[in-house]
Design an enzyme around this catalytic site. Structure first.
Site, PDB file in Angstrom:
ATOM      1  N   ASP A  86      52.498 -10.204 -45.213  1.00  0.00           N
ATOM      2  CA  ASP A  86      51.934 -10.872 -46.392  1.00  0.00           C
ATOM      3  C   ASP A  86      52.810 -10.672 -47.622  1.00  0.00           C
ATOM      4  O   ASP A  86      52.663 -11.397 -48.605  1.00  0.00           O
ATOM      5  CB  ASP A  86      50.516 -10.352 -46.651  1.00  0.00           C
ATOM      6  CG  ASP A  86      50.478  -8.846 -46.773  1.00  0.00           C
ATOM      7  OD1 ASP A  86      50.975  -8.317 -47.775  1.00  0.00           O
ATOM      8  OD2 ASP A  86      49.945  -8.189 -45.849  1.00  0.00           O
ATOM      9  N   GLU A 106      58.871  -7.788 -39.209  1.00  0.00           N
ATOM     10  CA  GLU A 106      57.561  -8.378 -38.911  1.00  0.00           C
ATOM     11  C   GLU A 106      57.703  -9.133 -37.590  1.00  0.00           C
ATOM     12  O   GLU A 106      58.639  -9.903 -37.401  1.00  0.00           O
ATOM     13  CB  GLU A 106      57.156  -9.317 -40.060  1.00  0.00           C
ATOM     14  CG  GLU A 106      56.036 -10.295 -39.746  1.00  0.00           C
ATOM     15  CD  GLU A 106      54.687  -9.650 -39.451  1.00  0.00           C
ATOM     16  OE1 GLU A 106      54.216  -8.843 -40.268  1.00  0.00           O
ATOM     17  OE2 GLU A 106      54.105  -9.973 -38.400  1.00  0.00           O
ATOM     18  N   ASP A 137      59.864  -7.076 -32.879  1.00  0.00           N
ATOM     19  CA  ASP A 137      58.930  -5.984 -32.633  1.00  0.00           C
ATOM     20  C   ASP A 137      59.398  -4.741 -33.403  1.00  0.00           C
ATOM     21  O   ASP A 137      60.536  -4.299 -33.244  1.00  0.00           O
ATOM     22  CB  ASP A 137      58.928  -5.733 -31.116  1.00  0.00           C
ATOM     23  CG  ASP A 137      57.866  -4.743 -30.700  1.00  0.00           C
ATOM     24  OD1 ASP A 137      57.113  -5.051 -29.775  1.00  0.00           O
ATOM     25  OD2 ASP A 137      57.793  -3.643 -31.295  1.00  0.00           O
ATOM     26  N   GLY A 138      58.517  -4.195 -34.232  1.00  0.00           N
ATOM     27  CA  GLY A 138      58.872  -3.035 -35.042  1.00  0.00           C
ATOM     28  C   GLY A 138      59.312  -1.861 -34.199  1.00  0.00           C
ATOM     29  O   GLY A 138      60.251  -1.121 -34.544  1.00  0.00           O
ATOM     30  N   ASP A 155      52.930  -0.760 -42.329  1.00  0.00           N
ATOM     31  CA  ASP A 155      51.778  -1.561 -42.749  1.00  0.00           C
ATOM     32  C   ASP A 155      51.334  -2.360 -41.534  1.00  0.00           C
ATOM     33  O   ASP A 155      51.661  -3.531 -41.397  1.00  0.00           O
ATOM     34  CB  ASP A 155      52.206  -2.487 -43.894  1.00  0.00           C
ATOM     35  CG  ASP A 155      51.068  -3.396 -44.341  1.00  0.00           C
ATOM     36  OD1 ASP A 155      49.921  -3.188 -43.889  1.00  0.00           O
ATOM     37  OD2 ASP A 155      51.327  -4.318 -45.131  1.00  0.00           O
ATOM     38  N   SER A 156      50.603  -1.711 -40.646  1.00  0.00           N
ATOM     39  CA  SER A 156      50.278  -2.347 -39.369  1.00  0.00           C
ATOM     40  C   SER A 156      48.892  -2.954 -39.412  1.00  0.00           C
ATOM     41  O   SER A 156      48.081  -2.616 -40.260  1.00  0.00           O
ATOM     42  CB  SER A 156      50.335  -1.307 -38.260  1.00  0.00           C
ATOM     43  OG  SER A 156      49.402  -0.288 -38.550  1.00  0.00           O
ATOM     44  N   THR A 157      48.637  -3.836 -38.450  1.00  0.00           N
ATOM     45  CA  THR A 157      47.266  -4.277 -38.214  1.00  0.00           C
ATOM     46  C   THR A 157      46.569  -3.156 -37.449  1.00  0.00           C
ATOM     47  O   THR A 157      47.122  -2.082 -37.264  1.00  0.00           O
ATOM     48  CB  THR A 157      47.254  -5.577 -37.390  1.00  0.00           C
ATOM     49  OG1 THR A 157      48.039  -5.362 -36.222  1.00  0.00           O
ATOM     50  CG2 THR A 157      47.826  -6.734 -38.167  1.00  0.00           C
ATOM     51  N   ASP A 158      45.357  -3.425 -36.990  1.00  0.00           N
ATOM     52  CA  ASP A 158      44.613  -2.392 -36.286  1.00  0.00           C
ATOM     53  C   ASP A 158      45.249  -2.094 -34.933  1.00  0.00           C
ATOM     54  O   ASP A 158      46.020  -2.894 -34.413  1.00  0.00           O
ATOM     55  CB  ASP A 158      43.160  -2.847 -36.097  1.00  0.00           C
ATOM     56  CG  ASP A 158      42.478  -2.995 -37.441  1.00  0.00           C
ATOM     57  OD1 ASP A 158      42.689  -2.128 -38.292  1.00  0.00           O
ATOM     58  OD2 ASP A 158      41.764  -4.000 -37.633  1.00  0.00           O
ATOM     59  N   PRO A 162      48.445  -6.985 -31.809  1.00  0.00           N
ATOM     60  CA  PRO A 162      49.903  -6.894 -31.896  1.00  0.00           C
ATOM     61  C   PRO A 162      50.377  -5.570 -32.503  1.00  0.00           C
ATOM     62  O   PRO A 162      51.503  -5.145 -32.265  1.00  0.00           O
ATOM     63  CB  PRO A 162      50.285  -8.061 -32.810  1.00  0.00           C
ATOM     64  CG  PRO A 162      49.132  -8.980 -32.796  1.00  0.00           C
ATOM     65  CD  PRO A 162      47.915  -8.143 -32.545  1.00  0.00           C
TER      66      PRO A 162
END
Lengths: 288, 483
Positions: A86, A106, A137-138, A155-158, A162
């Site tokens: 974002d 990202e 892929d990080g 800063d990852s999603t849950d 992914p």
């Protein structure tokens, strides 16, 4: 007509935000992406049905992930940002003119494209000359670096989806390797309140404690996240987040923030007893 | 290219029709569509329990198939290029045993490589046949046993001209393939049947750049683990037969030991998986091969690990290589494969298929995602950073040639006594000693114990391999024949 976006925080609790209209909906290779316009929270970014940010409260999250480590490390030049499609993290980082290079990794290019189009309030600094975006892929990216960064911001999603690979021991170990010996890693650390989130939070903490000498957790209040009580991780082999806080130096930078200040910095590491207990339960070593 | 319409799924269709009929069940199973066992229904889901029904008129009978099971088996035979196919509900173990019980009887000789699955030697205990072992060659760099060399098979066939069959393990667990067409030719010229343990090769019938399958190589029977690369439920499997095999006799053999309550969940999963393989197999396994090749190159880039592939081909004992297999040698890292296996599990929440002394195998399939491979590669990179040791203290894997002094059946049923492992040298073992994984016997019933074998067992134990097969659970004692 009433249109509501609802997210289940547990099978028995949900948060609903009335929306005015849907601005975007699409399916990328990795996830479903939705953007809504709401009355109370402005624009909402939703991935796979989970609310990622709202225009109204995103500043809390992004300020806390960026300014806390920046007020501890005396001279951050090279930063690696994992996730953060974002753009909020990058926006905060570009406010430091001493930072020379920002690599953002990202996995999902479509998230960045959608945010550029619909979330200009966060995606405002992608074109800063110091910013380099890598779409991969990080976990894979970070594996290839050794002794290369001053600061890594995760800063990852849950951890279901992914972002799963960014909550693993192999990832934190690879971050340790990619950092300079005086480097710092901060990460989105889930919430301690609802049991499922708390378990994910404990697992992440356990994995970080195993990888870094200093691993402390801090908190912020984010109204639209499950329970509103959110945690962040601070890990380093060199700096303690409070003893090494350089409050005077940071204030001298005159960065105007809406949530963060150096008093709050100290206070954020003071955790409720039940949270301390959850963390201690998975720590093998006594920490400073 | 198929004779039959591979879109058909006769068992699944019949099962769905029965499900929709809402029959009142006054037959087994006693859980009655799950209503009698709510806890189980909660665990497995109502749909699963409703489909768990017994053989009945519209659903045919596995012991004597005349309708939907017969049709589904015909479709499977067509898909795999076989003359006949049998749905097996007791694992590939039962398919392997059915092959051996079909091909030979008491005191018949059967030629087989030592690195066979224990189910093969168990079958010999059942029927009293005599194993003639071919020493599988060893790759000394990797410490793994390979395929059978054509010359070794030829020599063994010449010295045992009355043997009834040759059994081939193809591909091996590590993906190594023998020269199947040449061995089939040799055996057929002598009137011997060729049985292929194709447990790790279900996909060979459905890929463009994969080694030749047993049926395509004109073998007589093949045991195929559909539940491995084929995607069906655990324990479901196929037995394939070529045109020279009397299928009714095979059915009789299967019925000797097969349940009379064959699970429709297993059979439906075989039926559906066969359709998927026939329709999309080529695409699926191309993707799996690509993932495996990607993982190989990433792992080899880490350093010290050696993820091997087609560069090992030698024209004989590694005649071909199954590129879907991701086998990795760990010796340069100073860690045993089993140690890496344990670290991946305990430290990184990654479960792999097996680890032996010098290698581990990550099983890739149609269910894998590239991001999960990234986790595996990253974890391996971390393991190297944190645990790398000097190479020295590893004992390299040695093939220990068995000395068969009694038939497996004789030894199994003979009078025996238990002695401490350390004192068992020169005695005749009456039970198995298996190192699991990879499930290759160190000792089988009827074989002489030596000091070398004892040392190897102790070493495997020390390295954390799970040793099984003996009556003494800890394998501190072994049963030997009374002299």
């Amino acid at each position: 007509m009433e249109l509501w976006f609802s997210e289940k925080h547990t099978p028995h609790v949900k948060l609903s935000i009335q929306v005015d209209r849907q601005l975007y909906s699409g399916e990328s290779d990795y996830q479903r992406i939705d953007v809504f316009e709401s009355h109370e929270f402005g624009r909402l970014l939703v991935l796979d049905g989970y609310l990622m940010l709202t225009e109204k409260d995103e500043f809390i999250y992004h300020e806390m992930l960026v300014h806390v480590p920046m007020a501890v490390h005396p001279m951050v030049k090279k930063v690696l940002v994992i996730g953060a499609g974002d753009g909020g993290i990058v926006r905060e980082l570009t406010r430091y003119d001493t930072i020379e290079q920002i690599d953002m990794v990202e996995i999902d290019k479509e998230v960045v494209d959608v945010c550029r189009q619909f979330l200009p309030f966060t995606a405002s600094k992608f074109d800063d000359p110091r910013v380099q975006i890598h779409f991969q892929d990080g976990l894979k990216y970070v594996r290839h670096f050794e002794d290369a960064y001053d600061l890594i911001i995760v800063d990852s999603t849950d951890p279901f989806g992914p972002g799963e690979g960014l909550f693993t021991r192999e990832f934190y170990g690879n971050c340790y390797k990619a950092l300079h010996t005086d480097g710092i890693m901060v990460n989105q650390h889930e919430s301690p309140f609802y049991p499922v989130d708390a378990v994910a939070m404990q697992r992440a903490h356990k994995r970080i404690v195993e990888s870094f000498a200093i691993s402390r957790v801090y908190q912020a209040h984010i109204p639209t996240y499950p329970s509103g009580h959110w945690l962040f991780g601070f890990a380093s082999n060199c700096f303690h987040p409070i003893y090494d806080l350089k409050a005077k130096e940071w204030k001298k930078r005159e960065i105007k923030t809406r949530y963060y200040n150096t008093n709050l910095h100290r206070g954020a590491f003071a955790l409720p007893n039940y949270v301390q207990q959850l963390l201690e339960d998975v720590e093998h070593v006594d920490l400073v | 290219m198929y004779r039959l319409d591979q879109n058909q799924i006769p068992i699944v269709t019949a099962l769905q029709a029965v499900h929709d009929q809402r029959l009142v069940p006054f037959d087994v199973p006693g859980h009655k569509h799950g209503k009698g066992n709510r806890a189980l229904t909660e665990l497995l889901g109502e749909r699963c329990l409703r489909l768990d029904v017994n053989s009945m008129k519209p659903l045919d009978n596995l012991c004597h198939p005349v309708s939907v099971i017969r049709d589904a088996e015909a479709l499977a035979a067509d898909a795999f290029g076989a003359a006949t196919a049998f749905f097996m509900v007791n694992g590939t173990t039962s398919a392997v045993q059915a092959m051996i019980l079909t091909a030979c009887k008491k005191n018949d000789e059967i030629i087989l490589p030592r690195n066979v699955h224990r189910s093969v030697i168990n079958a010999l205990v059942l029927n009293g046949a005599i194993p003639i072992y071919v020493n599988p060659q060893i790759d000394s760099r990797l410490g793994i046993s390979l395929g059978m060399s054509v010359a070794d098979v030829e020599r063994t066939i010449e010295s045992h001209p009355n043997a009834k069959a040759v059994l081939i393990n193809n591909p091996t667990y590590y993906g190594v393939c023998s020269n199947l067409p040449a061995i089939v030719q040799l055996a057929h010229r002598r009137g011997m049947q060729v049985l292929v343990d194709e447990a790790h090769g279900t996909h060979l019938s459905f890929g463009d750049n994969l080694p030749i399958s047993a049926m395509a190589a004109d073998a007589d029977m093949a045991a195929v683990s559909m539940h491995k690369s084929g995607g069906s439920l655990t324990q479901s499997s196929l037995l394939l037969c070529g045109p020279r095999i009397n299928a009714s006799y095979v059915r009789q053999i299967i019925n000797l030991t097969q349940t009379t309550s064959g699970s429709y969940l297993l059979m439906a999963s075989l039926d559906l998986s066969r359709k998927v393989l026939a329709k999309n197999g080529r695409e699926i396994f191309e993707k799996v091969v690509n993932m495996a090749e990607y993982a190989r190159s990433e792992i080899n880039e880490i350093g010290d690990y050696y993820a091997y592939g087609r560069e090992r081909l030698n024209g004989d004992t590694i005649f071909d290589f199954d590129s879907t297999k991701l086998a990795v040698n760990t010796l340069k890292l100073g860690l045993a494969g089993i140690e890496v296996y344990n670290l991946l599990r305990d430290e990184y929440d990654i479960q792999i298929e097996f680890g032996d002394l010098g290698n581990f195998l990550a099983y890739l399939s149609m269910g894998d995602r590239i991001q999960d491979l990234e986790r595996l590669v990253s974890a391996l990179s971390e393991i190297r950073r944190r645990y790398k040791r000097a190479e020295a203290d590893l004992l390299s894997y040695e093939y220990i040639s068995p000395n068969v002094v009694r038939s497996p059946q004789e030894a199994f049923y003979a009078n025996k006594i238990q002695v401490p492992l350390e004192d068992s040298a020169d005695r005749v073992c009456s039970e198995f000693v298996m190192s699991y994984p990879p499930g290759i016997p160190i000792l089988a019933p009827g074989e002489q114990i030596t000091d070398e074998i004892i040392r190897y067992i102790l070493y495997s134990k020390e390295k954390g391999c799970s040793l099984t097969g003996t009556e003494d659970i800890d394998v501190n004692k072994v049963n030997v024949l009374v002299e």
